[in-house]
Design an enzyme around this catalytic site. Structure first.
Site, mmCIF file in Angstrom:
data_model
loop_
_atom_site.group_PDB
_atom_site.id
_atom_site.type_symbol
_atom_site.label_atom_id
_atom_site.label_comp_id
_atom_site.label_asym_id
_atom_site.label_seq_id
_atom_site.Cartn_x
_atom_site.Cartn_y
_atom_site.Cartn_z
ATOM 1 N N ASP A 12 5.197 -4.151 -1.883
ATOM 2 C CA ASP A 12 4.220 -3.520 -3.069
ATOM 3 C C ASP A 12 5.139 -4.800 -4.119
ATOM 4 O O ASP A 12 6.477 -4.105 -4.729
ATOM 5 C CB ASP A 12 3.789 -2.502 -2.965
ATOM 6 C CG ASP A 12 3.278 -1.345 -4.281
ATOM 7 O OD1 ASP A 12 1.795 -1.968 -4.566
ATOM 8 O OD2 ASP A 12 4.016 -0.455 -4.365
ATOM 9 N N LEU A 13 4.373 -4.059 -5.922
ATOM 10 C CA LEU A 13 4.726 -4.485 -7.335
ATOM 11 C C LEU A 13 5.317 -2.962 -7.629
ATOM 12 O O LEU A 13 6.567 -2.429 -7.742
ATOM 13 C CB LEU A 13 3.742 -5.280 -7.512
ATOM 14 C CG LEU A 13 4.545 -5.311 -8.878
ATOM 15 C CD1 LEU A 13 5.405 -6.394 -8.767
ATOM 16 C CD2 LEU A 13 3.538 -6.646 -9.393
ATOM 17 N N LYS A 48 -1.817 5.800 -8.079
ATOM 18 C CA LYS A 48 -0.962 5.395 -7.684
ATOM 19 C C LYS A 48 -1.108 4.417 -6.340
ATOM 20 O O LYS A 48 -1.329 5.250 -5.369
ATOM 21 C CB LYS A 48 0.342 5.564 -7.112
ATOM 22 C CG LYS A 48 1.197 6.472 -8.017
ATOM 23 C CD LYS A 48 2.873 6.867 -8.246
ATOM 24 C CE LYS A 48 3.421 7.717 -9.584
ATOM 25 N NZ LYS A 48 4.172 8.526 -8.764
ATOM 26 N N GLY A 49 -1.531 3.116 -6.684
ATOM 27 C CA GLY A 49 -1.344 1.248 -5.230
ATOM 28 C C GLY A 49 -3.075 2.094 -5.408
ATOM 29 O O GLY A 49 -3.204 0.429 -4.130
ATOM 30 N N ARG A 52 -8.899 -1.581 -9.201
ATOM 31 C CA ARG A 52 -8.659 -0.681 -10.340
ATOM 32 C C ARG A 52 -10.045 -0.051 -10.364
ATOM 33 O O ARG A 52 -10.317 0.696 -11.083
ATOM 34 C CB ARG A 52 -9.166 -2.065 -11.606
ATOM 35 C CG ARG A 52 -9.380 -2.536 -12.759
ATOM 36 C CD ARG A 52 -9.133 -2.951 -12.886
ATOM 37 N NE ARG A 52 -8.923 -4.584 -12.725
ATOM 38 C CZ ARG A 52 -8.431 -5.807 -13.408
ATOM 39 N NH1 ARG A 52 -9.473 -6.102 -14.082
ATOM 40 N NH2 ARG A 52 -7.542 -6.356 -12.428
ATOM 41 N N SER A 119 0.824 -6.585 -3.606
ATOM 42 C CA SER A 119 0.516 -5.654 -4.084
ATOM 43 C C SER A 119 -1.293 -5.181 -4.758
ATOM 44 O O SER A 119 -2.210 -6.302 -4.855
ATOM 45 C CB SER A 119 0.694 -5.710 -5.500
ATOM 46 O OG SER A 119 0.255 -4.944 -6.874
ATOM 47 N N ALA A 120 -1.913 -3.965 -4.867
ATOM 48 C CA ALA A 120 -3.566 -3.477 -5.287
ATOM 49 C C ALA A 120 -3.582 -5.030 -7.177
ATOM 50 O O ALA A 120 -5.200 -4.680 -7.248
ATOM 51 C CB ALA A 120 -3.335 -2.732 -4.990
ATOM 52 N N SER A 121 -2.240 -5.585 -7.722
ATOM 53 C CA SER A 121 -3.007 -5.419 -9.304
ATOM 54 C C SER A 121 -3.125 -6.941 -8.712
ATOM 55 O O SER A 121 -2.222 -7.447 -8.129
ATOM 56 C CB SER A 121 -1.478 -5.219 -9.956
ATOM 57 O OG SER A 121 -1.237 -5.946 -11.049
ATOM 58 N N ASN A 123 -3.035 -9.092 -11.313
ATOM 59 C CA ASN A 123 -2.022 -9.581 -12.508
ATOM 60 C C ASN A 123 -0.349 -9.729 -11.726
ATOM 61 O O ASN A 123 0.366 -9.213 -12.383
ATOM 62 C CB ASN A 123 -2.273 -8.404 -13.103
ATOM 63 C CG ASN A 123 -3.669 -7.940 -14.454
ATOM 64 O OD1 ASN A 123 -3.761 -8.763 -14.435
ATOM 65 N ND2 ASN A 123 -3.699 -7.001 -13.948
ATOM 66 N N LYS A 150 -6.037 -0.087 -0.638
ATOM 67 C CA LYS A 150 -5.150 0.811 -0.303
ATOM 68 C C LYS A 150 -5.889 2.066 -0.145
ATOM 69 O O LYS A 150 -6.738 2.553 -0.803
ATOM 70 C CB LYS A 150 -3.832 1.218 -0.879
ATOM 71 C CG LYS A 150 -3.125 -0.969 -0.365
ATOM 72 C CD LYS A 150 -2.076 -0.620 -1.733
ATOM 73 C CE LYS A 150 -1.283 -1.624 -1.599
ATOM 74 N NZ LYS A 150 0.291 -1.984 -2.048
ATOM 75 N N GLU A 174 6.796 0.373 -0.299
ATOM 76 C CA GLU A 174 6.265 0.930 -0.560
ATOM 77 C C GLU A 174 6.609 2.288 -1.704
ATOM 78 O O GLU A 174 7.378 2.954 -1.324
ATOM 79 C CB GLU A 174 4.372 1.084 -0.436
ATOM 80 C CG GLU A 174 3.386 0.479 0.307
ATOM 81 C CD GLU A 174 2.411 0.370 -0.690
ATOM 82 O OE1 GLU A 174 2.276 1.167 -2.149
ATOM 83 O OE2 GLU A 174 1.689 -0.626 -0.405
ATOM 84 N N ASP A 175 6.132 2.776 -2.792
ATOM 85 C CA ASP A 175 6.354 3.799 -3.269
ATOM 86 C C ASP A 175 4.892 5.126 -2.979
ATOM 87 O O ASP A 175 5.239 6.113 -3.958
ATOM 88 C CB ASP A 175 6.732 3.306 -4.888
ATOM 89 C CG ASP A 175 5.771 3.559 -5.701
ATOM 90 O OD1 ASP A 175 4.714 2.223 -4.844
ATOM 91 O OD2 ASP A 175 6.055 3.725 -6.662
#
Length: 220
Positions: A12-13, A48-49, A52, A119-121, A123, A150, A174-175
């Site tokens: 994850d980022l 978190k995670g 969008r 990552s879910a991002s 970007n 996720k 992951e966090d």
């Protein structure tokens, strides 16, 4: 599953490699204020995670506004949030890499592990570029091409697929609880960084504690 089988790490980022989560938080807080949803620690933690559009739906629902916007209006709100986030992200430098993570990535590369970003991002490639970490990662999963975000396992299953590996050969980092659930649902070992990630196979309080030796010791 055993650590000896692991050939790759899927990261994850946000909150793992860099604290871009604070930028997401600022941008979502601005949007919550705009739509009239009270910003609470519980709402912030729940995002978190999460992708969008799912995050936007959570914010709207928290304020009872889920039926106040058309799909086109929701997409415009999500785009507005992303534009605000990107303006904040442009300030990132390698100094923003979280403690210990540069050394951990160096250790993984030196030991021959393959690295992929999960990552879910959308970007994430830009963020890696600002952090000057792009060359560490063999590939990046595109969350826009996944059916489910996720905590569904899609992103981690896709990470293994893109590397040509089986899930039991990949360990996810992951966090957030949603991320840990995604890793476990994919049938992969899970490293959790932070508090209350009880489902993770390995846990660390902070990124500074992460190393191959520390991971192996918890799995032995």
């Amino acid at each position: 599953m055993s650590f000896a089988e692991i050939k790759a790490f899927a990261f994850d980022l946000d909150g793992v490699i860099a604290d871009t989560a604070r930028f997401h938080g600022q941008a979502w807080h601005q949007l919550a204020d705009q739509v009239g949803t009270e910003w609470t620690p519980e709402l912030a933690d729940g995002l978190k995670g999460v992708g969008r559009m799912d995050s936007l739906e959570m914010i709207l629902k928290a304020g009872g506004h889920e039926n106040d916007y058309t799909l086109a209006e929701k997409e415009a709100l999500a785009t507005q949030k992303n534009d605000n986030y990107l303006r904040l992200v442009e300030t990132l430098t390698p100094a923003d890499i979280l403690p210990g993570m540069q050394a951990f990535l160096d250790e993984l590369k030196a030991q021959g592990y393959r690295l992929i970003l999960a990552s879910a991002s959308k970007n994430a490639p830009k963020v890696l570029g600002y952090l000057k970490l792009s060359e560490y990662f063999e590939d990046i999963v595109d969350p826009a091409k996944l059916a489910h975000s996720k905590p569904a396992p899609d992103i981690y299953l896709q990470a293994a697929k893109q590397l040509g590996l089986q899930p039991n050969q990949v360990i996810g980092v992951e966090d957030a609880q949603a991320g840990i659930q995604a890793i476990k649902a994919a049938g992969e070992l899970a490293i959790g960084i932070g508090d209350n990630l009880t489902d993770a196979d390995v846990t660390f309080a902070t990124t500074a504690e992460v190393s191959l030796a520390a991971i192996a010791s918890q799995l032995s």
